[in-house]
Design a protein around this motif. Structure first.
Motif, PDB file in Angstrom:
ATOM      1  N   MET A   1       0.767  -1.130  -0.035  1.00 49.07           N
ATOM      2  CA  MET A   1       0.043   0.018  -0.087  1.00 49.07           C
ATOM      3  C   MET A   1       0.978   1.057  -0.049  1.00 49.07           C
ATOM      4  SD  MET A   1      -2.704   1.546   2.887  1.00 49.07           S
ATOM      5  CE  MET A   1      -3.804   0.191   2.663  1.00 49.07           C
ATOM      6  N   PRO A   2       0.634   2.184  -0.688  1.00 46.74           N
ATOM      7  CA  PRO A   2       1.564   3.499  -0.755  1.00 46.74           C
ATOM      8  C   PRO A   2       1.212   4.301   0.240  1.00 46.74           C
ATOM      9  CG  PRO A   2      -0.329   3.531  -2.525  1.00 46.74           C
ATOM     10  CD  PRO A   2      -0.472   2.135  -1.834  1.00 46.74           C
ATOM     11  N   ARG A   3       2.319   4.940   0.547  1.00 45.29           N
ATOM     12  CA  ARG A   3       2.208   5.944   2.082  1.00 45.29           C
ATOM     13  C   ARG A   3       1.631   7.073   1.858  1.00 45.29           C
ATOM     14  NH1 ARG A   3       7.024   9.066   2.537  1.00 45.29           N
ATOM     15  NH2 ARG A   3       6.350  10.742   3.892  1.00 45.29           N
ATOM     16  N   SER A   4       0.725   7.506   2.713  1.00 43.48           N
ATOM     17  CA  SER A   4      -0.081   8.814   2.515  1.00 43.48           C
ATOM     18  C   SER A   4       0.535   9.800   3.377  1.00 43.48           C
ATOM     19  CB  SER A   4      -1.554   8.383   3.153  1.00 43.48           C
ATOM     20  OG  SER A   4      -2.107   9.730   3.357  1.00 43.48           O
ATOM     21  N   ASN A   5       0.691  11.077   2.596  1.00 45.42           N
ATOM     22  CA  ASN A   5       1.278  12.326   3.158  1.00 45.42           C
ATOM     23  C   ASN A   5       0.499  13.025   4.207  1.00 45.42           C
ATOM     24  OD1 ASN A   5       4.004  11.712   2.198  1.00 45.42           O
ATOM     25  ND2 ASN A   5       3.553  12.680   0.423  1.00 45.42           N
ATOM     26  N   ARG A   6      -0.924  12.689   4.059  1.00 48.60           N
ATOM     27  CA  ARG A   6      -1.793  13.532   4.769  1.00 48.60           C
ATOM     28  C   ARG A   6      -1.509  13.171   6.271  1.00 48.60           C
ATOM     29  NH1 ARG A   6      -7.542  11.601   2.493  1.00 48.60           N
ATOM     30  NH2 ARG A   6      -6.481  10.021   3.896  1.00 48.60           N
ATOM     31  N   PRO A   7      -2.001  14.183   7.037  1.00 47.43           N
ATOM     32  CA  PRO A   7      -1.920  14.066   8.512  1.00 47.43           C
ATOM     33  C   PRO A   7      -2.918  13.078   8.834  1.00 47.43           C
ATOM     34  CG  PRO A   7      -2.523  16.514   8.005  1.00 47.43           C
ATOM     35  CD  PRO A   7      -2.380  15.604   6.579  1.00 47.43           C
ATOM     36  N   ARG A   8      -2.684  12.447   9.997  1.00 43.36           N
ATOM     37  CA  ARG A   8      -3.527  11.140  10.294  1.00 43.36           C
ATOM     38  C   ARG A   8      -4.875  11.997  10.985  1.00 43.36           C
ATOM     39  NH1 ARG A   8      -1.611   6.804   8.499  1.00 43.36           N
ATOM     40  NH2 ARG A   8       0.760   6.535   8.911  1.00 43.36           N
ATOM     41  N   ARG A   9      -4.599  13.046  11.912  1.00 47.21           N
ATOM     42  CA  ARG A   9      -5.776  13.604  12.297  1.00 47.21           C
ATOM     43  C   ARG A   9      -5.896  14.840  11.762  1.00 47.21           C
ATOM     44  NH1 ARG A   9      -4.574  17.382  16.266  1.00 47.21           N
ATOM     45  NH2 ARG A   9      -2.315  16.989  17.178  1.00 47.21           N
TER      46      ARG A   9
END
Length: 105
Positions: A1-9
């Motif tokens: 699965m590709p890594r997400s650069n969005r903040p977790r919260r």
């Protein structure tokens, strides 16, 4: 699965508002105490910049009283705002004054 650069919260609205308030307070403090201002003395305009005690690291001679402005002493830096030879020449002729000496001059 590709890594997400969005903040977790997600940042909540209160946190954003606090950050904006801190930024506004810094801008207010800079405009009240740190920024240059223009003053008129004896029919001439001068730019006046405050220097804090922690920023004052050199020794200068005050043109108002001919005494030394010691390192660590809060004072003012003053130069003409309406000189005939341009802004560079005005900046080169700036002087460091005791705050009291500038006020009574």
């Amino acid at each position: 699965m590709p890594r997400s650069n969005r903040p977790r919260r997600p940042r909540d609205r209160a946190e954003r508002n606090r950050a904006e308030e801190v930024r506004d307070e810094r801008d207010l403090a800079r405009s009240l105490f740190g920024g240059p201002r223009t003053e008129t003395r004896r029919g001439r305009e001068f730019v006046v910049q405050s220097v804090s005690a922690s920023s004052a690291v050199k020794e200068y001679t005050c043109p108002g009283c001919a005494l030394t402005v010691s390192p660590g002493t809060p004072h003012l830096v003053v130069w003409r705002a309406d000189g005939l030879f341009g802004e560079q020449d005005d900046l080169a002729s700036r002087r460091h004054w005791h705050t009291h000496c500038w006020r009574i001059s």
